[in-house]
Design a protein around this motif. Structure first.
Motif, PDB file in Angstrom:
ATOM      1  N   ASP A  98       2.542   6.238  -1.741  1.00  0.00           N
ATOM      2  CA  ASP A  98       2.882   6.995  -0.519  1.00  0.00           C
ATOM      3  C   ASP A  98       3.392   8.170  -0.661  1.00  0.00           C
ATOM      4  O   ASP A  98       3.304   9.183   0.057  1.00  0.00           O
TER       5      ASP A  98
ATOM      6  N   ARG B  73       0.636  10.634  -1.114  1.00  0.00           N
ATOM      7  CA  ARG B  73       0.181  11.113   0.159  1.00  0.00           C
ATOM      8  C   ARG B  73       1.166  12.143   0.655  1.00  0.00           C
ATOM      9  O   ARG B  73       0.687  13.196   1.172  1.00  0.00           O
TER      10      ARG B  73
ATOM     11  N   PRO C 157      -4.136  -2.786   2.521  1.00  0.00           N
ATOM     12  CA  PRO C 157      -2.903  -2.205   2.092  1.00  0.00           C
ATOM     13  C   PRO C 157      -2.017  -2.208   3.450  1.00  0.00           C
ATOM     14  O   PRO C 157      -2.441  -2.039   4.565  1.00  0.00           O
TER      15      PRO C 157
ATOM     16  N   VAL D 181       2.357  -1.524   4.677  1.00  0.00           N
ATOM     17  CA  VAL D 181       3.448  -0.405   4.428  1.00  0.00           C
ATOM     18  C   VAL D 181       4.554  -0.837   3.663  1.00  0.00           C
ATOM     19  O   VAL D 181       5.391   0.264   3.244  1.00  0.00           O
TER      20      VAL D 181
ATOM     21  N   GLY E  57       0.634  -1.193   0.033  1.00  0.00           N
ATOM     22  CA  GLY E  57       0.019   0.023  -0.086  1.00  0.00           C
ATOM     23  C   GLY E  57       1.084   1.234   0.088  1.00  0.00           C
ATOM     24  O   GLY E  57       2.093   1.102  -0.432  1.00  0.00           O
ATOM     25  N   PRO E  58       0.390   2.280   0.221  1.00  0.00           N
ATOM     26  CA  PRO E  58      -1.273   2.547   0.599  1.00  0.00           C
ATOM     27  C   PRO E  58      -2.138   2.510  -0.336  1.00  0.00           C
ATOM     28  O   PRO E  58      -1.939   2.024  -1.528  1.00  0.00           O
ATOM     29  N   GLU E  59      -3.466   3.027  -0.214  1.00  0.00           N
ATOM     30  CA  GLU E  59      -4.333   2.651  -1.481  1.00  0.00           C
ATOM     31  C   GLU E  59      -3.731   3.637  -2.694  1.00  0.00           C
ATOM     32  O   GLU E  59      -3.111   4.775  -2.437  1.00  0.00           O
TER      33      GLU E  59
END
Length: 311
Positions: free
Chosen positions: A136, A139, A33, A35, A10-12
């Motif tokens: 990530d 994000r 998900p 890490v 993941g993440p999504e």
């Protein structure tokens, strides 16, 4: 064990999630998900998930070392399926960001070699820093820690970003191969278009040591699709080899090759026999003379008759 839970890197919004959602059973599973690749696989080892989908090979960078190392060590796991996904990146930014404002970029380490030339041409002064995954990285852009991230265009909506540039790839037809990994069990029946994965350890370092391993495949007409060395951690010069071979463990040529390797290697880890993604039986190359199951059986029968004085 949760029989309905699948984990993934993941993440999504990762390419791994996109690959997982191409599997028909994904619609009826809880997709969780994780890490990292080790975390996704450890969830399978400790019974929190029935299977995990993780990247294992990229057509630009080769093997994904985190996955290869995890499969070679720790409690054994087995590959049951593979997915091959075309890869193209988008440059994701916060809404309103212009290309001239991008000073820092991020993405998974495997992504960087796939966009290096584009970066050099369009953002030559941008500072790159790797993220745990492409999603990530998205994000981190959302949080304001970077100006842009290389990720799948589909990740933009998840993180409230916009795709400033799409279809970024230095190599045409770039692909990543993912594998669905579970706990060891009997492999699925052969389909006629299969792949077998193993990890092999050298007994000692001597001239021709690797050649001896390869000959076990070559003399039986088994074609290799991947071979990659990985350090064992036991010191400089100590390696194991991740190998993908055409065929199924139940094929006589593959089974006998593995038996030969087991005789000469201190350790052999069987990672599974499973269908090749996107390959139909009609597309599989013809076997070399003398390597079909029927020919192996005929030779075995001849030997038995010779031992009985009937040859």
């Amino acid at each position: 064990m949760s029989a309905t839970r699948y984990t993934y890197l993941g993440p999504e919004g990762t390419f791994t999630e996109a690959a997982l959602r191409t599997l028909p059973e994904a619609a009826t599973r809880e997709l969780v998900p994780m890490v990292s690749v080790p975390a996704a696989l450890d969830a399978v080892r400790n019974g929190e998930a029935a299977a995990a989908l993780v990247p294992i090979e990229n057509s630009v960078e080769g093997g994904v070392t985190a996955t290869l190392d995890e499969l070679a060590s720790g409690e054994p796991l087995m590959i049951y399926r593979e997915v091959v996904l075309p890869i193209a990146f988008a440059l994701l930014v916060r809404p309103g960001t212009a290309l001239s404002e991008v000073k820092t970029v991020t993405g998974h380490p495997v992504a960087q070699p796939q966009v290096r030339n584009w970066l050099r041409a369009h953002l030559p002064d941008a500072l790159w820093e790797s993220a745990a995954s492409n999603a990530d990285g998205a994000r981190l852009v959302q949080e304001g820690r970077f100006d842009a991230a290389f990720a799948g265009e589909f990740a933009a909506a998840t993180y409230g970003l916009e795709a400033l540039v799409t279809e970024i790839h230095d190599a045409e037809n770039a692909e990543t191969r993912f594998v669905l990994v579970g706990r060891p069990a009997r492999p699925a029946a052969p389909t006629g278009a299969d792949k077998t994965s193993v990890v092999l350890w050298l007994g000692d370092d001597h001239p021709g040591a690797l050649l001896e391993l390869l000959q076990e495949f070559a003399v039986r007409g088994v074609n290799l699709m991947l071979i990659q060395s990985r350090p064992t951690g036991a010191g400089i010069g100590n390696y194991c080899f991740a190998v993908d071979a055409e065929g199924h463990i139940s094929d006589r040529r593959v089974g006998e090759a593995l038996m030969g390797l087991k005789r000469i290697c201190p350790k052999v880890r069987f990672l599974g026999s499973y269908p090749r993604a996107g390959v139909a039986v009609k597309d599989v190359r013809a076997l070399r003379r003398g390597t079909s199951d029927a020919e192996f059986m005929a030779a075995s029968d001849w030997l038995a008759r010779a031992q009985d004085g009937r040859a």
